[in-house]
Scaffold this active site. Sequence first.
Site, PDB file in Angstrom:
ATOM      1  N   HIS A 599      12.345  25.373 -42.570  1.00 14.25           N
ATOM      2  CA  HIS A 599      11.315  24.680 -43.641  1.00 14.25           C
ATOM      3  C   HIS A 599       9.763  24.937 -43.501  1.00 14.25           C
ATOM      4  O   HIS A 599       8.842  23.995 -43.444  1.00 14.25           O
ATOM      5  CB  HIS A 599      11.120  23.005 -43.476  1.00 14.25           C
ATOM      6  CG  HIS A 599      12.500  22.525 -44.235  1.00 14.25           C
ATOM      7  ND1 HIS A 599      13.553  21.137 -43.436  1.00 14.25           N
ATOM      8  CD2 HIS A 599      13.820  23.298 -44.519  1.00 14.25           C
ATOM      9  CE1 HIS A 599      14.725  21.088 -43.900  1.00 14.25           C
ATOM     10  NE2 HIS A 599      15.044  22.313 -44.589  1.00 14.25           N
TER      11      HIS A 599
HETATM   12  C1  LIG Z   1      19.011  29.224 -44.031  1.00 13.13           C
HETATM   13  C2  LIG Z   1      18.525  27.965 -45.032  1.00 13.13           C
HETATM   14  C3  LIG Z   1      19.079  27.102 -45.003  1.00 13.13           C
HETATM   15  C4  LIG Z   1      18.437  26.454 -46.036  1.00 13.13           C
HETATM   16  N1  LIG Z   1      18.624  25.026 -46.125  1.00 13.13           N
HETATM   17  C5  LIG Z   1      18.266  24.019 -47.177  1.00 13.13           C
HETATM   18  C6  LIG Z   1      18.696  22.663 -47.862  1.00 13.13           C
HETATM   19  O1  LIG Z   1      20.015  22.860 -47.857  1.00 13.13           O
HETATM   20  N2  LIG Z   1      17.724  22.074 -48.518  1.00 13.13           N
HETATM   21  C7  LIG Z   1      16.232  22.691 -48.453  1.00 13.13           C
HETATM   22  O2  LIG Z   1      16.145  21.934 -49.314  1.00 13.13           O
HETATM   23  N3  LIG Z   1      15.556  23.875 -48.135  1.00 13.13           N
HETATM   24  C8  LIG Z   1      16.442  24.060 -47.691  1.00 13.13           C
HETATM   25  N4  LIG Z   1      16.018  25.195 -47.083  1.00 13.13           N
HETATM   26  C9  LIG Z   1      15.007  25.498 -46.850  1.00 13.13           C
HETATM   27  C10 LIG Z   1      14.540  26.169 -48.721  1.00 13.13           C
HETATM   28  O3  LIG Z   1      15.678  26.807 -49.516  1.00 13.13           O
HETATM   29  C11 LIG Z   1      13.042  26.591 -48.989  1.00 13.13           C
HETATM   30  O4  LIG Z   1      12.616  25.786 -48.108  1.00 13.13           O
HETATM   31  C12 LIG Z   1      12.775  26.765 -50.127  1.00 13.13           C
HETATM   32  O5  LIG Z   1      13.777  27.610 -50.612  1.00 13.13           O
HETATM   33  C13 LIG Z   1      11.270  27.441 -50.130  1.00 13.13           C
HETATM   34  O6  LIG Z   1      11.400  27.983 -51.589  1.00 13.13           O
HETATM   35  P1  LIG Z   1      10.028  29.014 -52.130  1.00 13.13           P
HETATM   36  O7  LIG Z   1       9.537  29.126 -53.623  1.00 13.13           O
HETATM   37  O8  LIG Z   1       9.434  28.550 -51.241  1.00 13.13           O
HETATM   38  O9  LIG Z   1      10.270  30.434 -51.374  1.00 13.13           O
HETATM   39  P2  LIG Z   1      11.994  31.405 -51.905  1.00 13.13           P
HETATM   40  O10 LIG Z   1      12.742  31.122 -52.212  1.00 13.13           O
HETATM   41  O11 LIG Z   1      11.404  32.101 -50.187  1.00 13.13           O
HETATM   42  O12 LIG Z   1      11.408  32.147 -53.048  1.00 13.13           O
HETATM   43  C14 LIG Z   1      10.411  33.562 -52.135  1.00 13.13           C
HETATM   44  C15 LIG Z   1      10.729  34.697 -53.250  1.00 13.13           C
HETATM   45  O13 LIG Z   1      10.107  36.147 -53.177  1.00 13.13           O
HETATM   46  C16 LIG Z   1      10.293  36.644 -52.244  1.00 13.13           C
HETATM   47  N5  LIG Z   1       9.216  38.081 -51.938  1.00 13.13           N
HETATM   48  C17 LIG Z   1       8.825  37.490 -51.256  1.00 13.13           C
HETATM   49  N6  LIG Z   1       7.734  38.994 -50.225  1.00 13.13           N
HETATM   50  C18 LIG Z   1       8.155  39.095 -52.006  1.00 13.13           C
HETATM   51  C19 LIG Z   1       7.046  41.006 -52.304  1.00 13.13           C
HETATM   52  N7  LIG Z   1       5.883  41.291 -51.752  1.00 13.13           N
HETATM   53  N8  LIG Z   1       7.559  41.232 -53.428  1.00 13.13           N
HETATM   54  C20 LIG Z   1       8.685  40.791 -53.887  1.00 13.13           C
HETATM   55  N9  LIG Z   1       9.553  39.303 -53.618  1.00 13.13           N
HETATM   56  C21 LIG Z   1       8.771  38.967 -53.251  1.00 13.13           C
HETATM   57  C22 LIG Z   1      11.486  36.505 -51.810  1.00 13.13           C
HETATM   58  O14 LIG Z   1      12.405  37.798 -51.652  1.00 13.13           O
HETATM   59  C23 LIG Z   1      12.005  35.449 -52.754  1.00 13.13           C
HETATM   60  O15 LIG Z   1      13.331  35.622 -53.357  1.00 13.13           O
HETATM   61  C24 LIG Z   1      16.896  26.331 -45.697  1.00 13.13           C
HETATM   62  C25 LIG Z   1      16.260  27.598 -45.551  1.00 13.13           C
HETATM   63  C26 LIG Z   1      17.250  28.745 -45.073  1.00 13.13           C
HETATM   64  C27 LIG Z   1      16.501  29.770 -44.669  1.00 13.13           C
END
Ligand SMILES: Cc1cc2nc3c(=O)[nH]c(=O)nc-3n(C[C@H](O)[C@H](O)[C@H](O)COP(=O)(O)OP(=O)(O)OC[C@H]3O[C@@H](n4cnc5c(N)ncnc54)[C@H](O)[C@@H]3O)c2cc1C
Length: 666
Positions: A599
Site C-alpha cells: 500500500h
Molecule cells: C500483491 C498485492 C496485493 C494487494 N492486495 C490488496 C487488497 O487485497 N486490497 C486492496 O484494497 N489493495 C490491495 N493491494 C493494493 C492495491 O491493489 C493498490 O494500491 C491499487 O491497485 C493501486 O491503484 P493505482 O490506480 O494507484 O495504481 P495501479 O493499479 O498500480 O495502476 C497503475 C497502472 O499504471 C501502469 N503504468 C505505470 N507506469 C506506466 C508507464 N510509464 N506507462 C504506461 N503505463 C504505466 C501500470 O502498469 C499499472 O497498470 C495489493 C497490492 C499488491 C501488489
Amino acid sequence: MWNNIFIFIFLIVKSSGSDYDDEATVSVAEEDYARSWECTGYCGDNVLRSGRLNDSPMKSRVLDAMMSSQILPLTKDKPDLFTNFIDQYDLPKGFTGPLAEYDFIIVGAGSAGSVLASRLSQGGRASVLLLEAGQGESVLTDVPILAPLLQQTGYVWPYVMEYEPNVCTGMVDGRCFWPRGKAVGGTSVVNYMIYTRGLQEDWDRIAAAGNYGWSYNEVTQFYMKHERANLKGLKNSPWHGRDGELSVEDIPFRSKLSKAFLDAAKLYGHRRVDYNTPDAFGFSYIQATLQRGQRASSAKAFLHNHKKRKNLHILTTTRATKVIIDPSNKMAVGVEFHKNGRVYQIRANKEVILSAGPIESPHLLMLSGVGPRKQLQSLGIPVIQDLKVGQTLYDHISFPGLVFTLNQTKLTLVERKISTVQNILQYQQYGDGPMSSLAGVETIGYIKTNVSDEIGDYPDIELLGSCASLASDEGDIVAKGIRLSNWLYNDVYKPVEGVESFTILFMLLHPKSKGYLRLQSVDPYQQPSLYGNYLTHKKDVDTMVAAIRYIIKLVDTPPFRKYGAKLYRKKFPNCLEFEFDSDGYWECAVRAITATLHHQIATCRMGPRSDPEAVVDPELRVHGISNLRVVDSSIIPRTIVAHTNAPAIMIGEKGADMIKRTWNLY
Ligand SMILES: Cc1cc2nc3c(=O)[nH]c(=O)nc-3n(C[C@H](O)[C@H](O)[C@H](O)COP(=O)(O)OP(=O)(O)OC[C@H]3O[C@@H](n4cnc5c(N)ncnc54)[C@H](O)[C@@H]3O)c2cc1C
Ligand SMILES: *[C@@H]1O[C@H](CO)[C@@H](O)[C@H](O)[C@H]1NC(C)=O
Ligand SMILES: *[C@@H]1O[C@H](CO)[C@@H](O)[C@H](O)[C@H]1NC(C)=O
C-alpha cells in the site's frame, strides 16, 4: 480532426435520440494519425527485468490440476501459461493507430485510471487516450486462489526496495520485494481483492488538513457510485451502492477457522461490524471485489464493456516515458511514449493525467522536470517545477511468519490437498469452493493495542484471519512471492508442511516511519530507488510486537483450542540469541519477515498550497503546472485504515467528477 468525428457522432446521437453510437463508422484522414519514429537511446525494459531475484520456475499444483482437468484449453508449451486467453483491447473499428491529439491522455489503466478513462469517455463528449504498459487480463488472473502466484509472472513490475539494514533480513539478499500490477486493470489484477474504504476518521483528518471535498461523507458518495454490493445481511444498508459497475461480494468460501476467529474476538468483547461504514471498529468477514467468485478488477468493471467506444483509445504494452510540459508557461501539452520500439509524442488538448500508481506517477513527474530541484539537477534534468515529489512514502507492513498448528485436518487450505479436478469443476460451475478463496485470507478485525496513544476507537492494527500459513503451499507460492530466503523457509516452515497450520496476519496501520523514493537515472526504464525506512521508529516495532501478543491471546481461546490450535515455537535461525516469545525475539522476527501489503502511498501527496510537502492540490492538479493532474493512490496524503484498491478506484471516480466539472462535460 477530432472535432469532425465529434460532430458526426453528435449528429447520430441527435438523430437517433439514443446514446452515443459505438457502431458509427469512422474515416480518419491520414494526417490525423500520430507519427512515430524508431526509438534510439533508452528503449528497453532490461534494467528493471534484471532486478528479478528468483529465477526458479514457477510451481503451482492448482495450475497443474487446471491443466489436467482440461476445462480450459491451456497450452503448456506457451512460455508463460498466463498468456493464454488474454483480454484484448484493440482500437475501435475504423482506427489503424493512435491519433495525433486527444482531449485527455491518461497514463496507466490501473485501479484509478480504468474508472477515470471510462467516465471521461462516457457520452462521447471528449476523446481519451489511455496508455498502459501491461497487457489485458487472462483467464488465470481471474481465479482468486492464484493471486499470490501472480507475483511471479509478467503481470507485475518486479520492483525491489533498496537494502535497509535490520529489516527484510529473512528475504533473498536482505531486500524486500515490491511488486506492482502491470496490466489493463493495474494492481487490481494481481491484488488480494480485499475491499476496504478507510475510516471516517481517516478521511475527515485528510479533509481537515485543507483538502476540501475529501471528508468521509463526500468520499462515500464516490465509493457508492460505482459499487454493486451483494453482501449477506446488508441488503438495506444505506452505506452500499447497488447499481454500480464494481461488484463487491462475500467470499463464497469460508473455513471453520474464520468462524473461530470471529467467535474468539467476541469473547474479547469485539463487535461484529460492517467495516465500510462509520461504525467500523470491530470484526467482520471480508468484503471482496469479486463477481460470482471471480476477480472483479477495475478493468473488468470499467473498461471491458466499452471497447467499442470510438472516443476511447486504449494502447496496451505501451510505456509512457515523459509528460511534455511547455517550460515557458508551465503547461502540460502531451505525452511521450514508446510502443513496439517506436516513439510517439501525442498532444493533449485539455489535460494529461497520471494514473501510473505510487511509483511510476512520481517517476514520470521527475523525468518530466517536476520534482526536487537538487535531485533533478544532479541528473541534468531541467527543472520546470520544484516540488517534493517522492519525498513522502508510507506503506503498510505485515508479519506473515506466525504459525499455529492444528491437530485435525480439513480446516486449512493445503495446496497439495485442494488441487483437485473436483475443486476446479466446482469453481468452474458455481464460482465457489477453495479456488474462490483469497488465498486463505477471510476475516478482518480492527484493534487498538495497548501501546497506542490514539484517543477513542481508532485502531492501530488490522488483523487478517486466514486458513493457511507459509507452509500450506510448501513454500512454492507465498514464500516465493515475498522472496523469503530458502535458509529461513527450510529451517522453520518446511518441518510443518505435513501438519495443518494457519496464520493470522496483521497490518501496521499508521507507521511512524516514513520512506521516500529517488530518481536514479534519466533512463525511464530504470526503477527509482525505493526506501521503505521500515521500523526505523521504535513505536512501529512496539506496535507490531503488541499485535503479535494480541494474536497469540486471540488464538488461546476455546473457539481455536477445540481444533488443537497451538503456537509453533520453532525459532528463526537468525534470532537464536533471543528467548522465544520475548519482545526481543518478536522484534528480531518481524525484522526478518518484514512483508509489505503493497500500500505504498503519498509519493504525490495531496495538500493545499500552504503544505510544503504537497505535490497536488485538493483537485489533484500538480502545483505550479497547468493541465496536469495525478489521479491514483499516490495522492493519499497520510496513512488510512484501508487496503488501497477501493480508495484508488474512489480517487479515479472523484477525479473524473472534478475533471468533468472543469471542462463542462456533464
Ligand atoms: C500483491 C498485492 C496485493 C494487494 N492486495 C490488496 C487488497 O487485497 N486490497 C486492496 O484494497 N489493495 C490491495 N493491494 C493494493 C492495491 O491493489 C493498490 O494500491 C491499487 O491497485 C493501486 O491503484 P493505482 O490506480 O494507484 O495504481 P495501479 O493499479 O498500480 O495502476 C497503475 C497502472 O499504471 C501502469 N503504468 C505505470 N507506469 C506506466 C508507464 N510509464 N506507462 C504506461 N503505463 C504505466 C501500470 O502498469 C499499472 O497498470 C495489493 C497490492 C499488491 C501488489
Ligand atoms: C501491554 O500488554 C502486555 C501483555 O499483553 C504487557 O506485557 C505490556 O507491558 C503492556 N504494555 C503497556 C504499555 O501497557
Ligand atoms: C485436538 O485438541 C483438542 C484440545 O487439546 C482436543 O479437545 C481434541 O480432542 C483434539 N482432537 C484430536 C482429533 O486429536
